[in-house]
Structures are given as C-alpha cells and as structure tokens.
Scaffold this motif. Structure first.
Motif, PDB file in Angstrom:
ATOM      1  N   ASN A  54       0.951  -1.116  -0.188  1.00  0.00           N
ATOM      2  CA  ASN A  54       0.042   0.071  -0.105  1.00  0.00           C
ATOM      3  C   ASN A  54       1.055   1.232  -0.089  1.00  0.00           C
ATOM      4  O   ASN A  54       1.620   1.467   0.924  1.00  0.00           O
ATOM      5  CB  ASN A  54      -0.861   0.010   1.181  1.00  0.00           C
ATOM      6  N   PRO A  55       0.579   2.131  -1.009  1.00  0.00           N
ATOM      7  CA  PRO A  55       1.709   3.237  -0.991  1.00  0.00           C
ATOM      8  C   PRO A  55       1.216   4.629  -0.120  1.00  0.00           C
ATOM      9  O   PRO A  55       2.255   5.664  -0.148  1.00  0.00           O
ATOM     10  CB  PRO A  55       1.657   3.704  -2.623  1.00  0.00           C
ATOM     11  N   LEU A  56       0.219   4.482   0.643  1.00  0.00           N
ATOM     12  CA  LEU A  56      -0.173   5.379   1.510  1.00  0.00           C
ATOM     13  C   LEU A  56       0.372   5.227   2.816  1.00  0.00           C
ATOM     14  O   LEU A  56       0.368   4.180   3.436  1.00  0.00           O
ATOM     15  CB  LEU A  56      -1.689   5.536   1.780  1.00  0.00           C
ATOM     16  N   PRO A  57       0.816   6.164   3.485  1.00  0.00           N
ATOM     17  CA  PRO A  57       1.779   6.093   4.785  1.00  0.00           C
ATOM     18  C   PRO A  57       0.478   5.911   5.645  1.00  0.00           C
ATOM     19  O   PRO A  57      -0.460   6.523   5.705  1.00  0.00           O
ATOM     20  CB  PRO A  57       2.234   7.508   4.858  1.00  0.00           C
ATOM     21  N   PRO A  58       0.964   4.736   6.788  1.00  0.00           N
ATOM     22  CA  PRO A  58      -0.122   4.693   7.643  1.00  0.00           C
ATOM     23  C   PRO A  58      -0.183   5.427   8.726  1.00  0.00           C
ATOM     24  O   PRO A  58       0.725   5.324   9.845  1.00  0.00           O
ATOM     25  CB  PRO A  58       0.354   3.250   8.185  1.00  0.00           C
ATOM     26  N   LEU A  59      -1.002   6.604   8.606  1.00  0.00           N
ATOM     27  CA  LEU A  59      -1.183   7.590   9.864  1.00  0.00           C
ATOM     28  C   LEU A  59      -1.790   7.396  10.769  1.00  0.00           C
ATOM     29  O   LEU A  59      -1.820   7.972  11.927  1.00  0.00           O
ATOM     30  CB  LEU A  59      -1.542   8.891   8.893  1.00  0.00           C
ATOM     31  N   SER A  60      -2.988   6.441  10.558  1.00  0.00           N
ATOM     32  CA  SER A  60      -3.862   6.158  11.623  1.00  0.00           C
ATOM     33  C   SER A  60      -3.348   5.513  12.588  1.00  0.00           C
ATOM     34  O   SER A  60      -2.300   4.582  12.568  1.00  0.00           O
ATOM     35  CB  SER A  60      -5.049   5.450  11.152  1.00  0.00           C
ATOM     36  N   PRO A  61      -3.734   5.647  13.969  1.00  0.00           N
ATOM     37  CA  PRO A  61      -3.238   4.865  15.182  1.00  0.00           C
ATOM     38  C   PRO A  61      -3.274   3.487  14.896  1.00  0.00           C
ATOM     39  O   PRO A  61      -4.121   2.826  14.223  1.00  0.00           O
ATOM     40  CB  PRO A  61      -4.354   5.310  16.196  1.00  0.00           C
ATOM     41  N   LEU A 107      10.812   8.187   5.841  1.00  0.00           N
ATOM     42  CA  LEU A 107      11.312   7.845   6.944  1.00  0.00           C
ATOM     43  C   LEU A 107      11.044   8.833   7.922  1.00  0.00           C
ATOM     44  O   LEU A 107      11.089   9.815   7.707  1.00  0.00           O
ATOM     45  CB  LEU A 107      12.911   8.010   6.744  1.00  0.00           C
ATOM     46  N   VAL A 108      10.985   8.106   9.484  1.00  0.00           N
ATOM     47  CA  VAL A 108      10.425   9.017  10.225  1.00  0.00           C
ATOM     48  C   VAL A 108      11.415   9.192  11.727  1.00  0.00           C
ATOM     49  O   VAL A 108      11.071  10.043  12.749  1.00  0.00           O
ATOM     50  CB  VAL A 108       8.912   8.486  10.725  1.00  0.00           C
ATOM     51  N   ALA A 109      12.536   8.469  11.730  1.00  0.00           N
ATOM     52  CA  ALA A 109      13.260   8.540  12.760  1.00  0.00           C
ATOM     53  C   ALA A 109      14.058  10.169  12.942  1.00  0.00           C
ATOM     54  O   ALA A 109      13.994  10.613  11.983  1.00  0.00           O
ATOM     55  CB  ALA A 109      14.606   7.595  12.736  1.00  0.00           C
ATOM     56  N   PRO A 110      14.156  10.547  14.091  1.00  0.00           N
ATOM     57  CA  PRO A 110      14.381  11.800  14.459  1.00  0.00           C
ATOM     58  C   PRO A 110      15.752  12.225  13.624  1.00  0.00           C
ATOM     59  O   PRO A 110      15.608  13.646  12.975  1.00  0.00           O
ATOM     60  CB  PRO A 110      15.055  11.707  15.737  1.00  0.00           C
ATOM     61  N   HIS A 111      16.483  11.508  13.218  1.00  0.00           N
ATOM     62  CA  HIS A 111      17.909  11.844  12.414  1.00  0.00           C
ATOM     63  C   HIS A 111      17.487  12.368  11.096  1.00  0.00           C
ATOM     64  O   HIS A 111      17.757  13.001  10.424  1.00  0.00           O
ATOM     65  CB  HIS A 111      18.757  10.863  12.416  1.00  0.00           C
ATOM     66  N   TRP A 112      16.251  11.359  10.353  1.00  0.00           N
ATOM     67  CA  TRP A 112      16.165  11.659   9.125  1.00  0.00           C
ATOM     68  C   TRP A 112      14.943  12.983   9.186  1.00  0.00           C
ATOM     69  O   TRP A 112      15.116  13.761   8.153  1.00  0.00           O
ATOM     70  CB  TRP A 112      15.040  10.606   8.523  1.00  0.00           C
ATOM     71  N   ARG A 113      14.070  13.164  10.223  1.00  0.00           N
ATOM     72  CA  ARG A 113      13.303  14.268  10.346  1.00  0.00           C
ATOM     73  C   ARG A 113      14.007  15.726  10.447  1.00  0.00           C
ATOM     74  O   ARG A 113      13.865  16.568   9.954  1.00  0.00           O
ATOM     75  CB  ARG A 113      12.473  14.297  11.429  1.00  0.00           C
ATOM     76  N   ASP A 114      15.334  15.608  11.068  1.00  0.00           N
ATOM     77  CA  ASP A 114      16.398  16.633  11.190  1.00  0.00           C
ATOM     78  C   ASP A 114      16.749  17.017   9.948  1.00  0.00           C
ATOM     79  O   ASP A 114      16.808  18.458   9.664  1.00  0.00           O
ATOM     80  CB  ASP A 114      17.332  16.184  12.119  1.00  0.00           C
ATOM     81  N   MET A 115      17.001  15.998   9.020  1.00  0.00           N
ATOM     82  CA  MET A 115      17.643  16.438   7.853  1.00  0.00           C
ATOM     83  C   MET A 115      16.510  16.855   6.895  1.00  0.00           C
ATOM     84  O   MET A 115      16.884  17.857   6.054  1.00  0.00           O
ATOM     85  CB  MET A 115      18.132  15.034   7.075  1.00  0.00           C
ATOM     86  N   GLN A 170       6.859  14.565  10.974  1.00  0.00           N
ATOM     87  CA  GLN A 170       6.201  15.201  12.267  1.00  0.00           C
ATOM     88  C   GLN A 170       5.091  14.535  12.657  1.00  0.00           C
ATOM     89  O   GLN A 170       4.848  14.711  13.854  1.00  0.00           O
ATOM     90  CB  GLN A 170       6.005  16.732  11.583  1.00  0.00           C
ATOM     91  N   TRP A 171       4.010  13.871  11.822  1.00  0.00           N
ATOM     92  CA  TRP A 171       2.833  13.146  12.414  1.00  0.00           C
ATOM     93  C   TRP A 171       3.422  12.148  13.149  1.00  0.00           C
ATOM     94  O   TRP A 171       2.759  11.921  14.266  1.00  0.00           O
ATOM     95  CB  TRP A 171       2.265  12.781  11.083  1.00  0.00           C
ATOM     96  N   HIS A 172       4.432  11.358  12.744  1.00  0.00           N
ATOM     97  CA  HIS A 172       4.976  10.283  13.617  1.00  0.00           C
ATOM     98  C   HIS A 172       5.349  10.699  14.980  1.00  0.00           C
ATOM     99  O   HIS A 172       5.311   9.888  16.031  1.00  0.00           O
ATOM    100  CB  HIS A 172       5.865   9.542  12.885  1.00  0.00           C
TER     101      HIS A 172
END
Length: 650
Positions: free
Chosen positions: A20-27, A456-464, A482-484
């Motif tokens: 599924n190409p949609l990011p899983p944003l729901s809880p 990618l959602v880890a803090p180091h990738w978010r910072d980049m 940011q959502w994650h």
C-alpha cells in the motif's frame, strides 16, 4: 557434518502483490490491549513492561495488503540444512521461516507444515501466513518481516560445520538482529542462536517471540502450574494449569474460544515447552534462560476459530496451534534494551517421546526428565558459549539478499556490526532518494507520474528534512515524520505549504484528509478525499502495479469517509471510477455492500453477501462482515462468513 543446499519448494500460493503506497497515519489497529483494571493485579515488573513503549504507529513500514486468494503453483526459493538426523527447510524470502523440521530416523515432520502459501491480515503491517517457526521481532504481534526477504549467508558453525545466518534491520524499533541455525553432527536438535543489537545512544524497547506451529491434536506441556490467560475480551488474568473453567486447556481442542496462555514458569526452572501427539511423539523447544517466556495459542473449537483455520490453509487439511518462546512472560510486554548493548540466547528444537496422558505434575516431570536425557541443560549452555565465539564471524557465501534499509542506516551512522554486514551495494530504488538527501542535503524531487516512495520518520531523518530545501517532496515526507513524532499541527502546516507548489496533489490531500478525520472533521475529510481521488484519476498514467495499488488504497479510504459523512452519491462516483479488477476484490465487494445499504438497496446488498465474497485482507478480530450482515441479512450469520473471535456476550 551439516550441509546447506539450495532447494525449491513448490506450493499452491497466492501472490503477495504490491505494498500500500499510502503512509499509515492512523493509530495502530492492535487487538492485544490490556484493560487498565487488570494491570493493578499483575506483578509489578509485568505491569511496568506492559506500559513500556507499546507501539503506536506502523511508520516507517508500509502496509502489505496487495495480496489475494487466488492460489496457483509457485516456486519458493528455500535453503535446506541437513545432517544425518534432521532436515531443516528455511524460506529466506519469507521472513526466514523454518517451514519444515523433518526427523529422518522416525520419518516424522515435527512442525505443522502448511500445504499452501496464503497471506492473511495478521502481521502488524498486514500480510502473514501460518505454519512452521517464525521469528517475531518489533512489537506485540506478528512481525512486519513475516513476508519480507532476509539476508542469508553461510558461516562456519561452532563445531566446524556449516551454519546458516539470517539477518535484517527491524525498522519499527531500528534494531539489527541475526538468527544462526546449525545442526551438530549426529544431533537430533536444531540449534538457533539469536542476537539483537541496539547501536543507538538511547535505550530501545525490545520484543521477541519465536512462534512454532504444531498440529493441534496434541497435548502441550510446560513446567508451570499457572498461566496468564488473554483472550479477545482483552482481559489478562492468572489461571491454573492445566484445568481452567472445568476444561483441560493443555489440549488445544479443549478450548472453545481463541486464547493465549502465557505459562508462569518459576524462576530457576528450565525453560521448555513441548507438544505431543496421542502416541507421545512430538516436538520440544528449549533455550538458555534469557528466553524466559512460554506460551500456548489456541484457535478454539468455536465457529470463528474453525473458519480462520480454513481461511489460512485448505479445508480438510488439519488445524494447528502455536507453542511459543519469548523474552518476557507475556507478549503484551516490551523489555528495555540499553543503549549500545545487545541481548542473545540459544534455542534448541527437536523430537521428544514421552507419555502425555495422566496427572499434569507426573507427565511434566517425566517429559522434563526425558528432555534432560536427550539434551541436558548444561549442553545447551555449552552450545550457547560455543556459538557466541562465532557470532561475530563475517558471513561467507551469500545465499539471499534482504532489504537495503540496514545499509542506509549503517551508511548514515558509520556503525560497525561484526557478523551482520549491511553493504552499500544492497541499497535499492526505495533507499536512493534518502541516500541523496544524506549526501547532498536536498531531498530529490521525483519525476512526475508515480506515487511517492516510502517515508522515513526517525529523528535523524526528520532533522535532515527540516534543514533541506522546502520542495514539495521534502515537505510531504517531513509532514509524515512530524506526524509520527506527534506534532500533528506542524505536519498539517508542512502538507499545506506543499500544496501550492506540488505537481501531484493527491498524496498531500490524502494526508490532510486523514488529519481531518482523526480530528473529528468528517465533512472536511470527505471533501479532501473526494478531491484527492479526482486528482489521482487525472494523474494516473497506466494500469501498472504502483498506480493500481494507489487507486485501490485511496479509493477504499475515500468511499469509507464519504459514507461516514452521509454522502453515498459521492461514494458511488468513486466506486465507479475504480477499475473492474479492483471492484472485483473481496474487500471492495464488502465496500459495495455498505454502499448499497447507504443507498437503501438492502436486497442488493444481501445479494453481494450471498455471492461468496472473500475479503483477502480481513483483519483478525474485525467485525466488518457481521455488522453488515446484521443490517442486510436474515437469520444467523452463515458459517462461511463467521470469523467472530469474541466469546458470546463480549
């Protein structure tokens, strides 16, 4: 000495299909949740570990829901470890599953071996299949790697023979792990050495359970007189073993409802669990003490449990139960893996012959004595020490290749992980834009005409991403990160900023629609879903897998949102623009029944339910079908549609 050879296993198998190409944003939709009232009565350590870092989101992993139920003979690549006593078949492309453990002297298969490959919606991210021994790492539930390839290579075993090493990067917790399998010469036992590392500067939650499927017509023995019972009513409570509520639960067919029994093995007692058939033959699993938990899972004899057994294999081929071993006492817990540390243990799997019938204390004592004669506890500890001396050995001949995500993390951090290399040449198309971000600073704007790649959602990738030029692609992925992280307001701002410049609007509109829906703005969510689907239809270039997956995923969400907003005409418009191949899928037949009911066409909805639909990705514990039947059907729910796992009245 042990040999390792390539082989092919041919099975009636369904296609996995695209992710599924949609990011899983729901809880996370997870059924294994303990009620707060039960925590007060649990041991302090158990309650603390249940509260410790439960998984909230699937990100960065994608959902795997592209599979169907049409099975045709397919060849699956396998690796076979063999000595003069055992033949062990492993599927490296499907999570490293041990699909067969064959004991040559007796001619007996020690595992439940599924005669088909049929994915179903049981893994944390969807696709999972039953049978054999699976290695569950990540969080409560079946691993996201259930149907994914692992790296595999030949490594020298502690006794000088050959050892099969499997390894990968688990992405939910960002932890590399390895599983080493070998058969000492003349041994009736498969040895499995497992190591999980935390290379990070902060502690990480850790989860591990080795799940072993065995034929359910057996008696399961473990060295305990109590267990923690957990069922679909979501209550965790301590119960006596083996008799509970008037039934002997050590016989899997003695339970009506699906349930977990986590054995309360006393401290200092040897860790083991066995499943024996009517003649006293079967499988035993034991380990060093780090793998402390033991569990029995049963489907039960109720109609829902029997239907699920048929759903996962071929009717008439026999059912299974699971005996399991884990790092904690229950699967509802996560343990703390300290920064820059690791945990390891050794497991052993082999045949056991022992009387299974009789008083519980007597049969457990006799089984333990026979295990001690066949494989002394000291021998397991010695094998573990010998394996540790080889755990860092570099792999030799590469036998299979996993994902490139571990290589990306090693490239970013420069980690040295002896024994489990993640070479840069394993990087692939999905990792390429992130490697460019890492090396050059900007996130590359992809060419128009394809759905966006994984985030990618880890803090180091978010910072980049936060310091990268604010291109539409960078803002899209930044919003997902940011959502994650829980910063939903900032995620919405990132997605809204990208709308003015993005050549492709539907991925951003869909993210904003999810945010609206979860915030309770159903009408606005429906508007954005309708707009997103319109934009996708304008942009769609072909009928390839990527676009078909995007159309199916977005169309399904849009129909659900529009029906929830009371707009069946708009939902019908989405339905009509889905391709006929998508509309024919079982999940979309269910959506059609819901749409017909919203249009007031009850008889037509009933006809859809009567037509033998098979929603391939029906979720464990879901009540979609019975809720629709209650609105459209007459009389009791037909057996073919009865997947209910809840005890009556819950």
């Amino acid at each position: 000495m042990t040999s390792i050879r390539r082989a092919v296993v041919t099975l009636p198998a369904a296609e996995l299909g695209p992710d599924n190409p949609l990011p899983p944003l729901s809880p996370l939709d997870e059924v294994h949740h303990v009620q707060d009232r039960d925590l007060e009565d649990l041991p302090r350590e158990m309650a603390r570990q249940i509260r410790y870092e439960p998984l909230r989101s699937l990100l960065p992993v994608r959902v795997r829901d592209g599979y169907g139920r049409r099975r045709v003979p397919r060849d699956l690549d396998a690796l076979v470890l063999e000595n003069d006593r055992l033949a062990v078949t492993v599927l490296p492309s499907l999570g490293g599953r041990v699909t067969s453990l064959f004991h040559k002297p007796t001619g007996r298969e020690l595992l439940y071996r599924n005669p088909v490959f049929q994915p179903a919606n049981f893994a944390l991210n969807g696709a999972w299949y039953s049978g054999g021994v699976e290695w569950n790492i990540g969080a409560t539930g079946h691993t996201t790697l259930s149907c994914s390839p692992l790296h595999a290579a030949r490594v020298p075993a502690p006794d000088g023979g050959a050892m099969l090493r499997l390894w990968e990067w688990e992405r939910l917790r960002d932890l590399p792990f390895q599983v080493d399998l070998w058969l000492p010469e003349g041994s009736d036992f498969l040895y499995v050495g497992v190591r999980v590392r935390n290379p990070h500067e902060r502690p990480r939650p850790l989860y591990w359970w080795s799940n072993i499927a065995v034929p359910e017509e057996c008696r399961v023995l473990a060295p305990a007189d109590a267990a923690y019972h957990f069922g679909y009513e979501r209550r965790l409570r301590r119960v006596p073993v083996p008799v509970h509520d008037g039934a002997d639960r050590s016989h899997p067919l003695g339970s009506r409802h699906a349930a977990d029994y986590f054995y309360d093995v006393p401290a200092g007692r040897r860790r083991w669990i066995a499943a024996l058939d009517a003649d006293g033959h079967g499988l035993v699993q034991t380990s060093t003490d780090a793998l402390r938990g033991r569990k029995l899972f049963v489907w039960g004899t109720g109609p829902g449990g029997r239907r699920w057994q048929e759903w996962l294999t071929e009717p008439g081929t026999g059912g299974y139960c699971e005996i399991q071993a884990g790092l904690a006492r229950t699967q509802l817990e996560h343990v703390r893996l300290e920064a820059e540390s690791e945990v390891s243990w050794l497991e052993a799997y082999g045949p056991l012959d022992a009387p299974r019938d009789g008083a519980w204390t007597d049969v457990v004592r006799e089984a333990e004595a026979r295990l001690a004669a066949a494989l002394p506890r000291a021998a397991v500890d010695a094998a573990y020490a010998a394996w540790r001396s080889r755990a860092d050995t570099d792999p030799g001949e590469v036998l299979a290749t996993g994902s490139g995500w571990g290589a990306l993390e090693v490239l970013r951090a420069g980690w040295k992980l002896p024994g489990t290399p993640f070479p840069e040449e394993t990087l692939g198309e999905e990792q390429e834009p992130w490697r460019e971000l890492l090396r050059t600073g900007p996130y590359p704007q992809p060419r128009r005409g394809r759905p966006p790649g994984p985030s990618l959602v880890a803090p180091h990738w978010r910072d980049m991403l936060e310091t990268a030029p604010a291109t539409p692609s960078a803002e899209y992925h930044l919003g997902v990160a940011q959502w994650h992280a829980g910063d939903h307001a900032q995620a919405v701002r990132s997605w809204e900023r990208a709308l003015g410049l993005a050549p492709s609007l539907w991925p951003l509109l869909r993210c904003l629609a999810v945010a609206d829906r979860l915030a309770g703005h159903g009408e606005r969510a429906a508007d954005r879903y309708a707009e997103a689907f319109d934009d996708l239809c304008r942009e769609r270039r072909d009928d390839g897998d990527a676009w078909t997956a995007a159309s199916a995923a977005l169309g399904r969400e849009a129909i659900e949102a529009l029906l929830a907003a009371g707009r069946p005409a708009a939902a019908r418009a989405v339905w009509q623009r889905l391709g006929p191949e998508i509309r024919a899928r079982g999940r979309f037949r269910l959506a059609e029944a819901a749409l017909l009911l919203a249009e007031g066409r009850r008889e037509a909805a009933r006809a859809v339910l009567d037509a033998g639909l098979e929603p391939a990705d029906l979720r464990e514990g879901a009540d979609d079908i019975d809720r629709l039947w209650a609105r459209a059907g007459d009389g009791p729910l037909p057996a073919r549609l009865d997947f209910r796992m809840h005890p009556e009245g819950t």
